[in-house]
Design an enzyme around this catalytic site. Sequence first.
Site, mmCIF file in Angstrom:
data_model
loop_
_atom_site.group_PDB
_atom_site.id
_atom_site.type_symbol
_atom_site.label_atom_id
_atom_site.label_comp_id
_atom_site.label_asym_id
_atom_site.label_seq_id
_atom_site.Cartn_x
_atom_site.Cartn_y
_atom_site.Cartn_z
ATOM 1 N N LYS A 35 -16.325 34.306 -36.435
ATOM 2 C CA LYS A 35 -15.629 34.806 -37.615
ATOM 3 C C LYS A 35 -14.387 33.968 -37.840
ATOM 4 O O LYS A 35 -13.542 33.828 -36.956
ATOM 5 C CB LYS A 35 -15.247 36.274 -37.403
ATOM 6 N N LYS A 79 -19.566 34.562 -40.091
ATOM 7 C CA LYS A 79 -18.819 35.106 -41.221
ATOM 8 C C LYS A 79 -17.679 34.180 -41.591
ATOM 9 O O LYS A 79 -16.963 33.755 -40.693
ATOM 10 C CB LYS A 79 -18.276 36.481 -40.803
#
Length: 329
Positions: free
Chosen positions: A201, A254
């Site tokens: 992420k 992400k």
Amino acid sequence: MTTTRATETFRRFRRLRSSEAMRSLVRETRLSPAGFVYPLFVVPGEGVRTEIASMPGQYQISIDEAVREAEEVVSLGIGGVLIFGLPSAKDEAGSEAYASDGIAQRAVRALKTAQPDLLVITDVCLCEYTSHGHCGIILDDGSVDNDRTIDLLAQVAVSHVEAGADLVAPSDMMDGRVAAIRSALDRSGFESTPIMSYAAKQASAFYGPFRVAAESAPQFGDRRGYQMDPANSREAMREIESDIEEGADIVMVKPALTNLDLIARARERFDLPLAAYNVSGEYAMLKAAVAAGYLEEERATLELLTGIKRAGADIILTYHAKEAARWLA
Ligand code: PBG
């Protein structure tokens, strides 16, 4: 008069593009609502449904409204929901994040009661619950205390599973949190509950609309001390690998659209189910272009989701889940 061509010198790809029936027969990537996860922003109160300005069509909703959403999600065949809770009060330690009667815990109980077959996933983080908006406990120098934070995150995860969550998804990017959550779940008798880690992420500008929606913007500094530098792809593989070693059952990349290469690399390298988060900024960009009349909504959205799937994502967390499920029906 017919012209004779040496057809053996070139390939006729167009043969398989001649009709929708033909195209459909040879289509390599198919979207299915079962692979979508729909995020919900749950707030205190009753009958609350406030549209998020930067995310048209997405709402902050109270638990009773979330139950209505859950019914719709089930009827559309969507794979699951991801719960974000917005507490009534925030403090330095984000205590409502791990309170048994916290907003997320109450939402999970209500959703699982109303829709026992719906897969309920919870986002495990502190940023919506801390007064400073960071994803953990703050040290004197303003940085986040990794090791105290992971103990709290483990408590958050256990409280979510006690409330009935089927799957917990830590999104904080502290080191060692998957191991801490795994052992806390196991000690609490939840060895059967899986973890979906936000493994790679990044500290991304594309979370802007989410932070408005979740009221979780950091009050000072930024998240670059714990979230990944978007420039790094080898490090992303090491992050994913280490989450797997710590016990993650599903790993996530992400944002999605800026990281199709990471999704493809992770798909080749790891055999676990792979998720990609089509984040708030990606959603906002598309909606803005549609509103301006620059893009055709249905085609653009499905093309975008297909790209994420084709890159290698099994699971797509997306605010488009409901509309895409309707278009695919
Ligand atoms: C919480 C969290 C964030 C997102 C998911 N979980 C925000 C952040 O890290 O600042 C972003 C989701 C989105 O932008 O749609 N840590």
